[in-house]
Design an enzyme around this catalytic site. Structure first.
Site, PDB file in Angstrom:
ATOM      1  N   HIS A 106       0.843  -1.206   0.000  1.00 50.83           N
ATOM      2  CA  HIS A 106       0.000   0.000   0.000  1.00 50.83           C
ATOM      3  C   HIS A 106       0.875   1.251   0.000  1.00 50.83           C
ATOM      4  O   HIS A 106       0.602   2.214  -0.733  1.00 50.83           O
ATOM      5  CB  HIS A 106      -0.876   0.044   1.261  1.00 50.83           C
ATOM      6  CG  HIS A 106      -1.925  -1.018   1.343  1.00 50.83           C
ATOM      7  ND1 HIS A 106      -2.072  -1.829   2.440  1.00 50.83           N
ATOM      8  CD2 HIS A 106      -2.893  -1.395   0.466  1.00 50.83           C
ATOM      9  CE1 HIS A 106      -3.100  -2.655   2.257  1.00 50.83           C
ATOM     10  NE2 HIS A 106      -3.601  -2.425   1.050  1.00 50.83           N
ATOM     11  N   LYS A 158     -14.864  -8.565   3.426  1.00 49.76           N
ATOM     12  CA  LYS A 158     -13.717  -8.889   4.280  1.00 49.76           C
ATOM     13  C   LYS A 158     -14.038  -8.638   5.749  1.00 49.76           C
ATOM     14  O   LYS A 158     -14.535  -7.559   6.093  1.00 49.76           O
ATOM     15  CB  LYS A 158     -12.514  -8.010   3.889  1.00 49.76           C
ATOM     16  CG  LYS A 158     -11.904  -8.341   2.541  1.00 49.76           C
ATOM     17  CD  LYS A 158     -10.714  -7.441   2.264  1.00 49.76           C
ATOM     18  CE  LYS A 158     -10.082  -7.721   0.908  1.00 49.76           C
ATOM     19  NZ  LYS A 158      -9.074  -6.697   0.551  1.00 49.76           N
ATOM     20  N   ARG A 218      -1.531  -5.584  -8.456  1.00 47.40           N
ATOM     21  CA  ARG A 218      -0.375  -6.442  -8.169  1.00 47.40           C
ATOM     22  C   ARG A 218      -0.106  -7.409  -9.305  1.00 47.40           C
ATOM     23  O   ARG A 218       1.008  -7.563  -9.759  1.00 47.40           O
ATOM     24  CB  ARG A 218      -0.625  -7.241  -6.881  1.00 47.40           C
ATOM     25  CG  ARG A 218      -0.538  -6.409  -5.637  1.00 47.40           C
ATOM     26  CD  ARG A 218      -1.073  -7.149  -4.449  1.00 47.40           C
ATOM     27  NE  ARG A 218      -2.490  -7.426  -4.619  1.00 47.40           N
ATOM     28  CZ  ARG A 218      -3.301  -7.838  -3.657  1.00 47.40           C
ATOM     29  NH1 ARG A 218      -2.828  -8.053  -2.462  1.00 47.40           N
ATOM     30  NH2 ARG A 218      -4.571  -8.053  -3.893  1.00 47.40           N
ATOM     31  N   SER A 237      -2.804  -7.767   2.761  1.00 49.11           N
ATOM     32  CA  SER A 237      -3.077  -7.655   4.202  1.00 49.11           C
ATOM     33  C   SER A 237      -3.514  -9.004   4.746  1.00 49.11           C
ATOM     34  O   SER A 237      -3.150  -9.382   5.863  1.00 49.11           O
ATOM     35  CB  SER A 237      -4.178  -6.619   4.445  1.00 49.11           C
ATOM     36  OG  SER A 237      -3.769  -5.356   3.994  1.00 49.11           O
TER      37      SER A 237
HETATM   38  O1  PNS Z   1      -8.422  -2.804  -0.014  1.00 46.06           O
HETATM   39  P1  PNS Z   1      -9.643  -3.355  -0.690  1.00 46.06           P
HETATM   40  O2  PNS Z   1     -10.386  -4.314   0.219  1.00 46.06           O
HETATM   41  O3  PNS Z   1      -9.339  -3.977  -2.026  1.00 46.06           O
HETATM   42  O4  PNS Z   1     -10.593  -2.098  -0.972  1.00 46.06           O
HETATM   43  C1  PNS Z   1     -11.871  -2.264  -1.530  1.00 46.06           C
HETATM   44  C2  PNS Z   1     -12.739  -1.037  -1.242  1.00 46.06           C
HETATM   45  C3  PNS Z   1     -12.857  -0.804   0.281  1.00 46.06           C
HETATM   46  C4  PNS Z   1     -12.143   0.188  -1.897  1.00 46.06           C
HETATM   47  C5  PNS Z   1     -14.146  -1.359  -1.858  1.00 46.06           C
HETATM   48  O5  PNS Z   1     -14.687  -2.505  -1.234  1.00 46.06           O
HETATM   49  C6  PNS Z   1     -15.095  -0.182  -1.728  1.00 46.06           C
HETATM   50  O6  PNS Z   1     -15.083   0.722  -2.544  1.00 46.06           O
HETATM   51  N1  PNS Z   1     -15.935  -0.207  -0.645  1.00 46.06           N
HETATM   52  C7  PNS Z   1     -16.917   0.820  -0.387  1.00 46.06           C
HETATM   53  C8  PNS Z   1     -18.317   0.351  -0.821  1.00 46.06           C
HETATM   54  C9  PNS Z   1     -18.525   0.537  -2.317  1.00 46.06           C
HETATM   55  O7  PNS Z   1     -18.447   1.624  -2.845  1.00 46.06           O
HETATM   56  N2  PNS Z   1     -18.816  -0.580  -2.993  1.00 46.06           N
HETATM   57  C10 PNS Z   1     -19.089  -0.593  -4.424  1.00 46.06           C
HETATM   58  C11 PNS Z   1     -17.819  -0.712  -5.260  1.00 46.06           C
HETATM   59  S1  PNS Z   1     -18.140  -0.635  -6.986  1.00 46.06           S
END
Ligand code: PNS
Length: 156
Positions: free
Chosen positions: A13, A37, A86, A123
């Site tokens: 990150h 998650k 990644r 993570s």
């Molecule tokens: O680190 P991650 O888990 O890959 O991040 C994913 C994250 C938190 C950015 C994604 O789950 C997210 O945007 N969550 C907020 C809810 C949302 O907007 N969901 C619709 C995505 S199209």
């Protein structure tokens, strides 16, 4: 902005954040909830660890949001979401989210390929390795390492 779960922030990150911070005048790193998650650290702890990891980056601020990423972008006039890729395994889901976020709020996503030396980091793996006593000292910032070690202590 760089959104993510950051549970906890890893050196992968930090690589993406540093590079995004070099591209823009201002960068917000925001902890959002990934419904897929289960979390180990609280949102407040994740933010604290991010603040520590980004202490040397003057144009980076840390925030959090419980809701849709596009709502955060609308409320804060965020023009670009920066995400790290990644490997090809990340691409399918990230592309889907990028296309959805563009459809919902016309917000662009910029993908940054992670540095090869951190391309294997996640993570989830870091948490798993730390939980079973493995050495993650080269994978996470010092403050995260200390927190993971503290979690392993009996009664912590
Ligand atoms: O680190 P991650 O888990 O890959 O991040 C994913 C994250 C938190 C950015 C994604 O789950 C997210 O945007 N969550 C907020 C809810 C949302 O907007 N969901 C619709 C995505 S199209």
């Amino acid at each position: 902005m760089c959104p993510g779960s950051f549970d906890p922030v890893t050196n992968g990150h930090v690589d993406v954040i540093e590079r995004a911070a070099a591209l823009y005048d201002e960068l917000v790193v925001a902890v959002l909830v990934n419904p897929g998650k289960a979390g180990l650290f609280s949102i407040a702890e994740r933010m604290e660890l991010l603040r520590d990891a980004c202490a040397e980056l003057p144009n980076v601020t840390i925030d959090s949001f419980e809701g849709l990423l596009v709502d955060y972008c609308r409320e804060h006039d965020v023009p670009v979401i920066v995400k790290g890729l990644r490997a090809v395994g990340d691409f399918e889901y990230e592309l889907q989210m990028a296309q959805m976020n563009r459809e919902l709020a016309d917000v662009e996503t910029l993908f940054v390929p992670t540095a090869p030396q951190v391309g294997h980091l996640s993570s989830s793996l870091v948490k798993q390795i730390a939980r079973f006593g493995g050495d993650v000292s080269r994978l996470v910032p010092k403050a995260v390492l200390d927190r993971l070690l503290a979690q392993r202590e009996p009664g912590a």
